[in-house]
Design a protein around this motif. Structure first.
Motif, PDB file in Angstrom:
ATOM      1  N   ILE A 252      -1.741   9.535  34.594  1.00 59.39           N
ATOM      2  CA  ILE A 252      -0.914   8.919  36.021  1.00 59.39           C
ATOM      3  C   ILE A 252      -1.650   7.590  37.033  1.00 59.39           C
ATOM      4  N   VAL A 253      -1.331   6.853  37.219  1.00 61.57           N
ATOM      5  CA  VAL A 253      -2.045   6.322  37.530  1.00 61.57           C
ATOM      6  C   VAL A 253      -0.637   5.438  39.122  1.00 61.57           C
ATOM      7  N   THR A 254      -1.218   5.234  40.502  1.00 59.02           N
ATOM      8  CA  THR A 254      -0.593   4.936  41.321  1.00 59.02           C
ATOM      9  C   THR A 254      -1.042   3.788  42.077  1.00 59.02           C
ATOM     10  N   THR A 255      -0.744   2.879  42.396  1.00 59.74           N
ATOM     11  CA  THR A 255      -0.703   1.759  42.670  1.00 59.74           C
ATOM     12  C   THR A 255      -0.668   1.529  43.946  1.00 59.74           C
ATOM     13  N   VAL A 256      -0.762   1.608  45.046  1.00 57.24           N
ATOM     14  CA  VAL A 256      -0.280   0.930  46.819  1.00 57.24           C
ATOM     15  C   VAL A 256      -1.761   0.850  47.841  1.00 57.24           C
TER      16      VAL A 256
ATOM     17  N   ARG B 132      -4.693   4.703  28.633  1.00 57.06           N
ATOM     18  CA  ARG B 132      -4.824   5.273  26.877  1.00 57.06           C
ATOM     19  C   ARG B 132      -3.568   5.214  27.177  1.00 57.06           C
ATOM     20  N   PRO B 133      -2.802   6.070  25.511  1.00 59.45           N
ATOM     21  CA  PRO B 133      -1.708   5.799  25.461  1.00 59.45           C
ATOM     22  C   PRO B 133      -0.958   7.241  26.090  1.00 59.45           C
ATOM     23  N   GLY B 134       0.395   6.690  25.947  1.00 61.11           N
ATOM     24  CA  GLY B 134       0.330   8.056  27.334  1.00 61.11           C
ATOM     25  C   GLY B 134       0.596   8.416  28.717  1.00 61.11           C
ATOM     26  N   ALA B 135      -0.496   7.193  29.030  1.00 62.49           N
ATOM     27  CA  ALA B 135       0.036   7.519  30.813  1.00 62.49           C
ATOM     28  C   ALA B 135       0.977   6.833  30.773  1.00 62.49           C
ATOM     29  N   HIS B 136       1.057   7.040  32.685  1.00 59.52           N
ATOM     30  CA  HIS B 136       2.748   6.166  33.390  1.00 59.52           C
ATOM     31  C   HIS B 136       1.275   5.760  34.259  1.00 59.52           C
ATOM     32  N   VAL B 137       2.294   5.124  34.988  1.00 61.31           N
ATOM     33  CA  VAL B 137       1.730   3.614  36.267  1.00 61.31           C
ATOM     34  C   VAL B 137       2.771   3.889  36.790  1.00 61.31           C
ATOM     35  N   ASN B 138       2.142   3.925  38.554  1.00 56.59           N
ATOM     36  CA  ASN B 138       3.780   3.604  39.659  1.00 56.59           C
ATOM     37  C   ASN B 138       2.800   2.468  40.303  1.00 56.59           C
ATOM     38  N   LEU B 139       3.822   1.459  40.119  1.00 54.63           N
ATOM     39  CA  LEU B 139       2.949   0.288  41.334  1.00 54.63           C
ATOM     40  C   LEU B 139       4.149   0.362  42.502  1.00 54.63           C
ATOM     41  N   GLY B 140       3.287   0.668  43.616  1.00 53.58           N
ATOM     42  CA  GLY B 140       3.721   1.434  44.839  1.00 53.58           C
ATOM     43  C   GLY B 140       3.703  -0.134  45.605  1.00 53.58           C
ATOM     44  N   GLY B 141       2.985  -1.190  45.304  1.00 49.94           N
ATOM     45  CA  GLY B 141       2.598  -2.044  46.592  1.00 49.94           C
ATOM     46  C   GLY B 141       2.626  -3.606  46.527  1.00 49.94           C
ATOM     47  N   ALA B 142       2.243  -4.502  45.772  1.00 51.22           N
ATOM     48  CA  ALA B 142       2.877  -5.696  45.916  1.00 51.22           C
ATOM     49  C   ALA B 142       4.605  -5.646  45.886  1.00 51.22           C
ATOM     50  N   PHE B 143       4.758  -6.593  46.772  1.00 54.80           N
ATOM     51  CA  PHE B 143       6.422  -6.410  47.157  1.00 54.80           C
ATOM     52  C   PHE B 143       7.236  -8.441  47.124  1.00 54.80           C
TER      53      PHE B 143
END
Length: 320
Positions: free
Chosen positions: A185-189, A203-214
């Motif tokens: 899991i990757v989270t960007t804030v 890598r395949p199967g990762a989940h990404v949360n993009l929570g910064g740029a608005f």
């Protein structure tokens, strides 16, 4: 009317409430059960901050308005809740902590749906006020065994990692963005204007949360992630109009519109698919939505520990 302080909200807002309330808000948003116009935004002339006005209306329940102002790293937020039928003021909530908790709760709600059940390594980009809540709430919904904090300032990243370790999370500070190769899991804030990690390293199967740029001119993800990922949004219309992580790669052709599947609320209620294969790279884009603020504020006002037996619409009851 109740006036709820930061201290009161820190006392009663639990991880379960934050995650479940955001999930409820996302579902209501996707079902058009809550009316949320595009937020109003005023940029400070000095370029040092912004003021948002974010209204929302739950027919038959409540009307809410969130005001949030930022200047540099400082921010102040308030949420006003009215009864939708009588228009009686139900509560005015200090909303700095509520904002952090609802943002992290939304990211955790999306993670609970989209990340692989065995996801154990969480890489967080950013060491500011949202990084800690996101690390805590993601660890609440997945069996996180290792949390890596990557910040612009090594000292801040290490300070946050130390705080999380003291709370029982296996956290450490890091500096190399390529460590996303180890992430489930990757989270960007972050406050970044440009991509903060190489999408090719995921890598395949990762989940990404993009929570910064608005804003349309800022982004945290690169074109490689845009080409590899499947995207869900908190609000599809808002993200297509305002989120640089979508606007820019859609304009350049790096992101195929068909890979933007829709809203997370529709996936949460089963009307839109979520993850379908272990190897999929799933991406949740969070701009933040007044529906989350209003639902969490409504839930907080209903908690037994804070419920007033009666109130005077013209008076104020201070909750210390």
């Amino acid at each position: 009317m109740r006036l709820l302080s930061e201290a009161a909200l820190r006392r009663v807002l639990t991880p379960e409430l934050a995650v479940d309330s955001s999930a409820r808000a996302f579902i209501a948003l996707s079902r058009n059960a809550i009316l949320v116009p595009t937020r109003s935004e005023i940029q400070r002339p000095d370029g040092e901050g912004v003021v948002f006005a974010m209204p929302g209306f739950l027919p038959g329940r409540v009307f809410g308005l969130k005001l949030i102002a930022t200047r540099g790293a400082a921010s102040t937020a308030l949420v006003l809740i009215l009864d939708s039928e009588t228009l009686a003021p139900l509560g005015l909530l200090s909303a700095d902590f509520l904002t952090d908790w609802r943002t992290a709760g939304g990211i955790a709600a999306a993670t609970r749906l989209l990340a692989r059940p065995d996801a154990a390594v969480h890489v967080v980009f950013g060491a500011g006020r949202l990084a800690g809540p996101c690390a805590r709430l993601v660890a609440h919904v997945r069996p996180i065994a290792r949390t890596l904090i990557i910040g612009r300032t090594a000292a801040r990243a290490e300070a946050l990692a130390a705080t999380l370790r003291a709370e029982g999370l296996a956290a450490e500070a890091a500096t190399d963005p390529a460590l996303v190769a180890q992430a489930d899991i990757v989270t960007t804030v972050t406050n970044a204007s440009d991509p903060v990690f190489p999408g090719a390293a995921l890598r395949p199967g990762a989940h990404v949360n993009l929570g910064g740029a608005f804003r349309p001119d800022t982004r945290e993800a690169d074109d490689t992630l845009a080409a590899r990922g499947l995207f869900w949004c908190d609000s599809l219309d808002a993200c297509l109009a305002r989120a640089g992580d979508l606007v820019q790669p859609l304009a350049s052709g790096a992101l195929d519109r068909a890979r933007v599947l829709g809203e997370i609320g529709a996936a949460l209620d089963g009307s839109l698919r979520g993850r379908q294969a272990t190897a999929e790279i799933t991406v949740f884009k969070s701009l933040g939505n007044a529906a989350q603020d209003i639902c969490l504020a409504e839930d907080a006002l209903a908690l037994p520990g804070l419920a007033a037996p009666s109130f005077d619409p013209k008076g104020v009851s201070l909750e210390p």
